[in-house]
Design a protein around this motif. Structure first.
Motif, PDB file in Angstrom:
ATOM      1  N   GLY A 559     -42.562  28.649  70.588  1.00 36.14           N
ATOM      2  CA  GLY A 559     -41.373  27.922  71.013  1.00 36.14           C
ATOM      3  C   GLY A 559     -40.111  28.740  70.821  1.00 36.14           C
ATOM      4  O   GLY A 559     -39.901  29.361  69.766  1.00 36.14           O
ATOM      5  N   GLU A 560     -39.267  28.777  71.839  1.00 38.21           N
ATOM      6  CA  GLU A 560     -37.981  29.496  71.752  1.00 38.21           C
ATOM      7  C   GLU A 560     -36.873  28.515  71.394  1.00 38.21           C
ATOM      8  O   GLU A 560     -36.898  27.349  71.804  1.00 38.21           O
ATOM      9  CB  GLU A 560     -37.662  30.183  73.082  1.00 38.21           C
ATOM     10  N   ILE A 728     -41.332  29.761  67.153  1.00 33.72           N
ATOM     11  CA  ILE A 728     -41.847  28.724  66.275  1.00 33.72           C
ATOM     12  C   ILE A 728     -43.166  28.177  66.820  1.00 33.72           C
ATOM     13  O   ILE A 728     -43.277  27.881  68.017  1.00 33.72           O
ATOM     14  CB  ILE A 728     -40.820  27.577  66.132  1.00 33.72           C
ATOM     15  N   ASN A 729     -44.125  28.017  65.927  1.00 30.67           N
ATOM     16  CA  ASN A 729     -45.386  27.339  66.243  1.00 30.67           C
ATOM     17  C   ASN A 729     -45.478  26.054  65.430  1.00 30.67           C
ATOM     18  O   ASN A 729     -45.263  26.070  64.210  1.00 30.67           O
ATOM     19  CB  ASN A 729     -46.591  28.222  65.893  1.00 30.67           C
ATOM     20  N   ILE A 730     -45.779  24.958  66.130  1.00 30.27           N
ATOM     21  CA  ILE A 730     -45.978  23.674  65.444  1.00 30.27           C
ATOM     22  C   ILE A 730     -47.253  23.065  66.015  1.00 30.27           C
ATOM     23  O   ILE A 730     -47.313  22.710  67.190  1.00 30.27           O
ATOM     24  CB  ILE A 730     -44.791  22.709  65.675  1.00 30.27           C
ATOM     25  N   LYS A 731     -48.284  22.967  65.167  1.00 29.87           N
ATOM     26  CA  LYS A 731     -49.562  22.444  65.637  1.00 29.87           C
ATOM     27  C   LYS A 731     -50.117  21.449  64.636  1.00 29.87           C
ATOM     28  O   LYS A 731     -49.957  21.608  63.432  1.00 29.87           O
ATOM     29  CB  LYS A 731     -50.565  23.585  65.845  1.00 29.87           C
ATOM     30  N   ASN A 732     -50.771  20.423  65.167  1.00 30.36           N
ATOM     31  CA  ASN A 732     -51.482  19.476  64.313  1.00 30.36           C
ATOM     32  C   ASN A 732     -52.533  18.765  65.155  1.00 30.36           C
ATOM     33  O   ASN A 732     -52.303  18.434  66.325  1.00 30.36           O
ATOM     34  CB  ASN A 732     -50.528  18.450  63.703  1.00 30.36           C
ATOM     35  N   SER A 733     -53.668  18.506  64.564  1.00 31.18           N
ATOM     36  CA  SER A 733     -54.806  17.959  65.313  1.00 31.18           C
ATOM     37  C   SER A 733     -54.733  16.461  65.535  1.00 31.18           C
ATOM     38  O   SER A 733     -55.547  15.903  66.280  1.00 31.18           O
ATOM     39  CB  SER A 733     -56.118  18.301  64.595  1.00 31.18           C
ATOM     40  N   GLU A 734     -53.760  15.786  64.905  1.00 34.04           N
ATOM     41  CA  GLU A 734     -53.618  14.343  65.096  1.00 34.04           C
ATOM     42  C   GLU A 734     -52.145  13.959  65.110  1.00 34.04           C
ATOM     43  O   GLU A 734     -51.277  14.710  64.670  1.00 34.04           O
ATOM     44  CB  GLU A 734     -54.357  13.567  63.993  1.00 34.04           C
ATOM     45  N   ILE A 735     -51.897  12.776  65.642  1.00 33.49           N
ATOM     46  CA  ILE A 735     -50.542  12.235  65.694  1.00 33.49           C
ATOM     47  C   ILE A 735     -50.585  10.855  65.051  1.00 33.49           C
ATOM     48  O   ILE A 735     -51.251   9.950  65.567  1.00 33.49           O
ATOM     49  CB  ILE A 735     -50.027  12.123  67.148  1.00 33.49           C
ATOM     50  N   ALA A 743     -45.070  23.952  60.129  1.00 33.17           N
ATOM     51  CA  ALA A 743     -44.431  24.728  61.191  1.00 33.17           C
ATOM     52  C   ALA A 743     -44.349  26.168  60.724  1.00 33.17           C
ATOM     53  O   ALA A 743     -44.056  26.438  59.546  1.00 33.17           O
ATOM     54  CB  ALA A 743     -43.043  24.175  61.498  1.00 33.17           C
ATOM     55  N   PHE A 744     -44.606  27.088  61.634  1.00 27.90           N
ATOM     56  CA  PHE A 744     -44.571  28.511  61.318  1.00 27.90           C
ATOM     57  C   PHE A 744     -43.425  29.157  62.099  1.00 27.90           C
ATOM     58  O   PHE A 744     -43.366  29.063  63.334  1.00 27.90           O
ATOM     59  CB  PHE A 744     -45.900  29.173  61.662  1.00 27.90           C
ATOM     60  N   ILE A 745     -42.520  29.811  61.358  1.00 27.24           N
ATOM     61  CA  ILE A 745     -41.351  30.448  61.960  1.00 27.24           C
ATOM     62  C   ILE A 745     -41.559  31.955  61.885  1.00 27.24           C
ATOM     63  O   ILE A 745     -41.746  32.527  60.794  1.00 27.24           O
ATOM     64  CB  ILE A 745     -40.059  30.034  61.226  1.00 27.24           C
ATOM     65  N   TYR A 746     -41.507  32.607  63.043  1.00 25.24           N
ATOM     66  CA  TYR A 746     -41.743  34.045  63.133  1.00 25.24           C
ATOM     67  C   TYR A 746     -40.402  34.750  63.287  1.00 25.24           C
ATOM     68  O   TYR A 746     -39.700  34.584  64.287  1.00 25.24           O
ATOM     69  CB  TYR A 746     -42.662  34.358  64.311  1.00 25.24           C
ATOM     70  N   LYS A 747     -40.075  35.580  62.253  1.00 24.16           N
ATOM     71  CA  LYS A 747     -38.844  36.377  62.265  1.00 24.16           C
ATOM     72  C   LYS A 747     -39.243  37.850  62.203  1.00 24.16           C
ATOM     73  O   LYS A 747     -39.397  38.418  61.106  1.00 24.16           O
ATOM     74  CB  LYS A 747     -37.965  36.011  61.075  1.00 24.16           C
ATOM     75  N   GLY A 748     -39.489  38.407  63.375  1.00 22.51           N
ATOM     76  CA  GLY A 748     -39.977  39.780  63.399  1.00 22.51           C
ATOM     77  C   GLY A 748     -41.354  39.851  62.767  1.00 22.51           C
ATOM     78  O   GLY A 748     -42.304  39.187  63.207  1.00 22.51           O
ATOM     79  N   GLU A 749     -41.491  40.653  61.723  1.00 20.86           N
ATOM     80  CA  GLU A 749     -42.772  40.806  61.037  1.00 20.86           C
ATOM     81  C   GLU A 749     -42.992  39.708  59.994  1.00 20.86           C
ATOM     82  O   GLU A 749     -44.089  39.561  59.464  1.00 20.86           O
ATOM     83  CB  GLU A 749     -42.830  42.176  60.346  1.00 20.86           C
ATOM     84  N   GLN A 750     -41.946  38.952  59.701  1.00 19.64           N
ATOM     85  CA  GLN A 750     -42.053  37.928  58.654  1.00 19.64           C
ATOM     86  C   GLN A 750     -42.475  36.586  59.248  1.00 19.64           C
ATOM     87  O   GLN A 750     -42.080  36.225  60.361  1.00 19.64           O
ATOM     88  CB  GLN A 750     -40.718  37.771  57.917  1.00 19.64           C
TER      89      GLN A 750
END
Length: 783
Positions: A559-560, A728-735, A743-750
């Motif tokens: 996600g942007e 950003i990645n946000i995933k979950n198998s149920e609602i 949520a996973f936030i990608y900042k370059g290599e971090q």
């Protein structure tokens, strides 16, 4: 549990869901307020199974704070809600809908809509192509009570399997200030613009079972006290009570002194005392009024029979149980003279300007005739208004004509009142020197008139305006042999004149109601499967409906970030109704279509144009995206380094098949509900909004558009040091409710892992989101 019963009237059998049978099985329901009994009948009638019926009965019997449905039988839309809803409806008809009949009856009140060929053509096409949609066109000669007797049926009749089923009429209305039907037993509820299309398609409104406050009106008004005197006192009582989101139900023997017009005034102010709505059950006064205005005594007999059989008729011996009760005693009220500004105090000053104004839409024949009879008695005794006082009676031709027919007009003119048409300006009738050092003006019939050039302004009943104008000052005293008591007509005398008003008054009001102005009449449309869209229009354009796949899990990948917002982002800034200026993104769009800057108008004027509303979203100096240095709807494309508009960013991200996300601090989307604040966000391609907290109305609106609201738990923009280039990645198998997800936030290599709270707060919101929003949810059933 078989609750259907029937009765025969005029050799015709009618069926209904019997409240008596329901109550016999559940005695606790007998003392429900009448407004709740109407809601109970609707929920039982629409119940799909025995389990649901048992749950409904439990909620009502025990007054539980749980969700029920409000089932409108009719929808009423005003101008600026109607046009975007009609545009969506027309697009749906050519893409999804096959039937020409809508699920509900729809009334469009467009009488004040600005002249525009595109919007006129759209409304007229819908009028012609949907069988149960009717339009009150621009330019109609109309008074507010149109929402009372003319459009309303009070009782709804539906033919099901060759049987006539009866049930109370209920309405959902987009501008609740104009809802007058609650004054005569038709329960109405506010319809938010974002809910309009789904409601028309048949989705009920989801509401919590309301608390009901009973207002017991008792006593008889003192001599000299008119309804305009005690109405303001009653409104003061209501505004000082805790009525937030409660139904206010009126009863008591004092109601006979409140005309239907008085009741509409109380309803009109419901928003000022924060009630969900006010409600007056039907009584004999209502039936008489309905007979007079509709000339349909057979139907009135049916209404009367049904309501009395169901015990929904107003009964003075009220033994119902309210959550709270307030007693209002009419005998304690005195004639009122009120300063129009809070810092004014009563002063005995000479009057220079007098105004009786019936032009604000509340036609109250009793008050008008009363003041005319005061003028009659004054005229016959030889009293006249001093020529130094400018006295005006501002009204429309309907009132003017019936005063003339009653032979009362000549007395108001005779004592010195000049008649001014509804649209006339009082100031144009005054000479400049009148407005320089005047001391006071006396007020109006139903609303406040304040002239800023006059030092003191007072409001009172129309009859007191006549009295004070004759005296020449604000002091009630015998002056030049004028005794106010001798001019005051008896209640019975006013009633005798009222009886002389026949149904021609109402015929005159409504005889050309569907005619419209000349421009409306010149528009020609045909019956067709699709509306003839004008690609060059900046008033009526709508994007095609996207297919929404069912979501049983959350999956936002790469996600942007569209924007990083600080605290307090208000809905009125996300999408505004203000003047369109030449310095924003929308201006280029309009200029490309050949619109000159002086014709830009407001966003409100152009709400039916989806692209314009999307271009205008967030585009104000009141909003700043922390990713860039300038205010308004601008962001950064980190691939190219460009500063671009939200709309351009939306197109680029869509081409790369990625999701857009907005991130904000506290109170994102605070303020009043605003349909385009959510719609434009959706059309920009935003899939989720992450914030520290949300405005509750906007959170619900985002869900209705299929946008996921997520809330920070321990983090925020500052602690995460977000800049806007992150993915950003946000995933979950149920609602599910109360879900906390990663949520996973990608900042370059971090990579940063944080917890977010899912803000789908109940099962209904979960189902709406899973189906892609409110309209896709209902369309799955229809299509």
């Amino acid at each position: 549990m078989e609750y259907i019963d029937s009765f025969v009237i005029e050799n015709e059998r009618f069926f209904y869901f019997s409240l008596e049978k329901i109550i016999n099985e559940n005695p606790k329901l007998e003392k429900l307020p009448l407004s709740l009994k109407i809601l109970l009948e609707a929920n039982i009638r629409n119940s799909k199974n025995e389990l649901t019926t048992k749950k409904i009965l439990d909620i009502f019997a025990n007054r539980k704070d749980e969700f029920i449905n409000f089932y409108p039988s009719r929808v009423v839309l005003k101008e600026y809600t109607a046009i975007p809803t009609l545009a969506e409806l027309a697009k749906l008809k050519e893409e999804k809908l096959k039937s020409k009949k809508l699920n509900l009856s729809v009334d469009l009140l467009l009488q004040y809509m600005k002249e525009n060929e595109d919007t006129y053509k759209l409304a007229k096409w819908c009028d012609k192509n949907f069988s149960n949609l009717r339009v009150i066109p621009p330019g109609s000669k109309i008074i507010h009570p149109i929402n009372l007797e003319y459009l309303s049926t009070v009782l709804h009749i539906e033919k099901i399997e060759e049987k006539f089923l009866l049930f109370p009429e209920t309405i959902a209305i987009s501008d609740y200030k104009d809802n007058m039907t609650n004054s005569f037993g038709v329960l109405g509820h506010k319809l938010e613009s974002i809910d309009a299309l789904a409601t028309i398609l048949g989705l009920p409104l989801k509401i919590k079972l309301p608390k009901v406050v009973g207002i017991k009106v008792v006593g008889k008004p003192k001599d000299g006290v008119l309804s305009s005197d005690f109405l303001q006192v009653l409104l003061d009582v209501l505004e000082n009570a805790n009525l937030d989101e409660k139904i206010v139900e009126f009863y008591g023997d004092g109601l006979k002194y409140l005309t239907l017009e008085n009741r509409t005034k109380i309803l009109n102010k419901a928003s000022s005392y924060k009630a969900l709505c006010s409600f007056f059950a039907i009584d004999e006064k209502t039936i008489l009024y309905y007979n007079k205005t509709r000339q349909n005594e057979d139907f009135s007999k049916l209404v009367d029979k049904y309501l009395k059989t169901q015990k929904l008729f107003l009964n003075e011996e009220n033994n119902l149980e309210y959550d709270e009760s307030i007693e209002f005693d009419l005998s304690n009220i005195f004639p009122r003279v009120m300063p129009n500004l809070k810092n004014e105090v009563f002063k005995d000053k000479n009057i220079v300007l007098s105004l009786i104004d019936t032009s604000n839409g509340f036609l109250n024949p009793f008050l008008i005739i009363h003041c005319a009879l005061v003028a009659k008695k004054a005229y016959e005794k030889g009293f006249r208004i001093d020529s130094k006082i400018k006295a005006f009676f501002k009204t429309d031709l309907t009132v003017y004509d019936y005063l003339a027919n009653l032979d009362l007009l000549k007395y108001l003119e005779g004592i010195g009142f000049y008649f001014v048409n509804t649209n006339g300006k009082i100031e144009e009738k005054l000479s400049p020197n009148i407005l320089t050092d005047c001391s006071i003006s006396s007020g109006t019939l139903e609303n406040n008139y304040i002239n800023e050039n006059i030092k003191l302004n007072y409001t009172m009943s129309a009859s007191l305006v006549v009295i004070h104008s004759l005296i020449g000052s604000m002091k009630l005293k015998v002056f030049d042999k004028l005794n106010p008591n001798e001019l005051w007509p008896e209640h019975s005398e006013v009633l005798r004149y009222l009886e002389k008003i026949d149904d021609t008054l109402y015929k005159d009001i409504y005889k050309n109601i569907f005619l419209g102005n000349e421009k409306w009449q010149d528009i020609i449309v045909e019956k067709s499967e699709s509306f003839p869209w004008n690609d060059d229009s900046s008033f009526v354009q709508v994007f095609p409906f996207k297919e929404e796949s069912f979501k049983d899990k959350i999956n936002i990948e790469n996600g942007e970030i569209l924007a990083l917002f600080n605290n307090e982002i208000k809905t009125k800034y996300i999408s505004s109704n203000i003047q369109i200026t030449p310095y924003i993104n929308v201006a280029n769009f309009l200029q490309e279509k050949g619109v000159k800057s002086f014709d830009f108008g407001t966003f409100e004027d152009r709400r039916g144009c989806s692209k314009l509303m999307v271009l205008g979203a967030f585009d104000t100096n009141e909003i700043k995206n922390m990713m860039v240095s300038k205010e308004g709807a601008f962001t950064k494309d980190f691939k190219t380094g460009e500063i671009i508009s939200f709309y351009e960013k939306s197109k680029r991200v869509h081409q790369s098949q990625k999701d857009l996300i907005i991130i904000a601090d506290e109170n994102y989307g605070i303020g009043e509900t605003n349909d385009w604040a959510a719609k434009a966000t959706k059309l920009l391609g935003v899939k989720a909004i992450i914030a520290k907290s949300f405005g509750e109305n906007h959170r619900k609106d985002l869900i209705k558009m299929g946008i996921l609201p997520l809330q920070f738990i321990d983090d925020d923009i500052k602690s995460l040091n977000l800049k806007g280039y992150e993915s950003i990645n946000i995933k979950n198998s149920e609602i599910k409710k109360d879900l906390k997800l990663d949520a996973f936030i990608y900042k370059g290599e971090q990579i940063y892992q944080i917890k977010l709270k899912l803000r789908l707060d109940n099962e209904f919101e979960i189902q709406i989101y899973k189906n892609g929003g409110l309209v896709p949810f209902i369309l799955k059933d229809i299509v």
